[in-house]
Design a protein around this motif. Sequence first.
Motif, PDB file in Angstrom:
ATOM      1  N   SER A   1      -4.115   7.835   6.213  1.00  0.00           N
ATOM      2  CA  SER A   1      -4.385   6.443   6.576  1.00  0.00           C
ATOM      3  C   SER A   1      -4.081   6.215   8.057  1.00  0.00           C
ATOM      4  O   SER A   1      -3.383   7.013   8.695  1.00  0.00           O
ATOM      5  CB  SER A   1      -3.546   5.507   5.711  1.00  0.00           C
ATOM      6  OG  SER A   1      -2.167   5.672   5.992  1.00  0.00           O
ATOM      7  N   PRO A   2      -4.591   5.119   8.638  1.00  0.00           N
ATOM      8  CA  PRO A   2      -4.348   4.841  10.065  1.00  0.00           C
ATOM      9  C   PRO A   2      -2.873   4.669  10.417  1.00  0.00           C
ATOM     10  O   PRO A   2      -2.462   4.964  11.537  1.00  0.00           O
ATOM     11  CB  PRO A   2      -5.124   3.539  10.299  1.00  0.00           C
ATOM     12  CG  PRO A   2      -6.166   3.508   9.223  1.00  0.00           C
ATOM     13  CD  PRO A   2      -5.529   4.161   8.035  1.00  0.00           C
TER      14      PRO A   2
ATOM     15  N   SER B   1       0.823  -1.214   0.000  1.00  0.00           N
ATOM     16  CA  SER B   1       0.000   0.000   0.000  1.00  0.00           C
ATOM     17  C   SER B   1       0.854   1.261   0.000  1.00  0.00           C
ATOM     18  O   SER B   1       0.355   2.357  -0.283  1.00  0.00           O
ATOM     19  CB  SER B   1      -0.926   0.016   1.224  1.00  0.00           C
ATOM     20  OG  SER B   1      -0.186   0.192   2.427  1.00  0.00           O
ATOM     21  N   LEU B   2       2.167   1.116   0.303  1.00  0.00           N
ATOM     22  CA  LEU B   2       3.060   2.277   0.325  1.00  0.00           C
ATOM     23  C   LEU B   2       3.765   2.500  -1.009  1.00  0.00           C
ATOM     24  O   LEU B   2       4.536   3.442  -1.150  1.00  0.00           O
ATOM     25  CB  LEU B   2       4.118   2.101   1.424  1.00  0.00           C
ATOM     26  CG  LEU B   2       3.609   2.091   2.867  1.00  0.00           C
ATOM     27  CD1 LEU B   2       4.753   1.858   3.825  1.00  0.00           C
ATOM     28  CD2 LEU B   2       2.893   3.394   3.200  1.00  0.00           C
TER      29      LEU B   2
END
Length: 332
Positions: free
Chosen positions: A239-240, A217-218
């Motif tokens: 994002s969390p 996701s990065l």
Amino acid sequence: MVNLKQIAAELSLSVTTVSRALKDGPEVHPLTTARVKEVAKRVGYVPNHHGRALKTGRTLTLTAVLPMETRDYLSDLAKLPLVEGMTLAARRAGYSLSIYSTTPDDDPVESVQRLLQAHSADGLIITRLVSGDPRVKLLLDELIPFVAFGKTDLDTAYPYVDIDNEQIAYEATRWLMDKGCRRIALQLLVPEDQASTMRLAGYGRAMAEAGIPIDQSLIGHGMFTMESSAAWFDRLLGSPNPPTGLACANELGLLGALHVLGKRGLAPGSDVHIVTRDSTRLARFLPAKIGVHSVDMAGIGRTLVEVLERRIANPLGPVETILFNGEFDPGE
């Protein structure tokens, strides 16, 4: 247009003498050569390359195939020093440089085929190589002198000049780790580009050495205009588990990321550490603490032409492969 006969008549010389003088022929007296060149410059004489091509089969023209980006006003900024380097080197070697611009929708192979059919250049420079790039095989099969800006994963030897994108991404990731970052975001350009493949390899090597698992996701793919970079990085920061480090693909990706940090009240170099590849030296004028890998794009342009010139002169000579490194400035 002024021709050789008119210059010869003005100086009371033969056309042959004028022609040889313009080519710095050793059989012409230096004073005569100087007189001929002075008149040629004054009357604006331009050699007839088309006529020369008909006689010799050579055009004294080199063509660089450059895909143009149409997704952002500044997307082609990094090409300017590359074009400058190629232009000056071609002129010193006695060639003219033509730029064959393509759009993102053009088929790269068809573009090269059109150039080959036109017989308008003595050699080609191709850019933005992809995996198994078919243009390399086409040019090798057609025995056309060429040099590539970039590598592709073919077993066949071919001349290229490239940037060590793998090492740049590796060093960038290690630098971010030294800053304490473990959540490191990576900007890649379009997945088909071999440059993105090499950047991902360098990033992955650094992460593996540090024992940090890769979070997909990065990792972002795209053209990374300022707008797309800002939107992508803004999503990550919201994002969390946001990133604490970012390796930017280019200057436009950097500008987009800095815009988002400012909007969120975050500071580069303290809240988020950033390192970028910079082909225009733009980053050094930004009032931000960022690491920068500078790449000499003008030098790459010069080298591309020099390799191609040697390839034209000696098609069966050694296949040259040259790799440029990035010059790192930690910005501290």
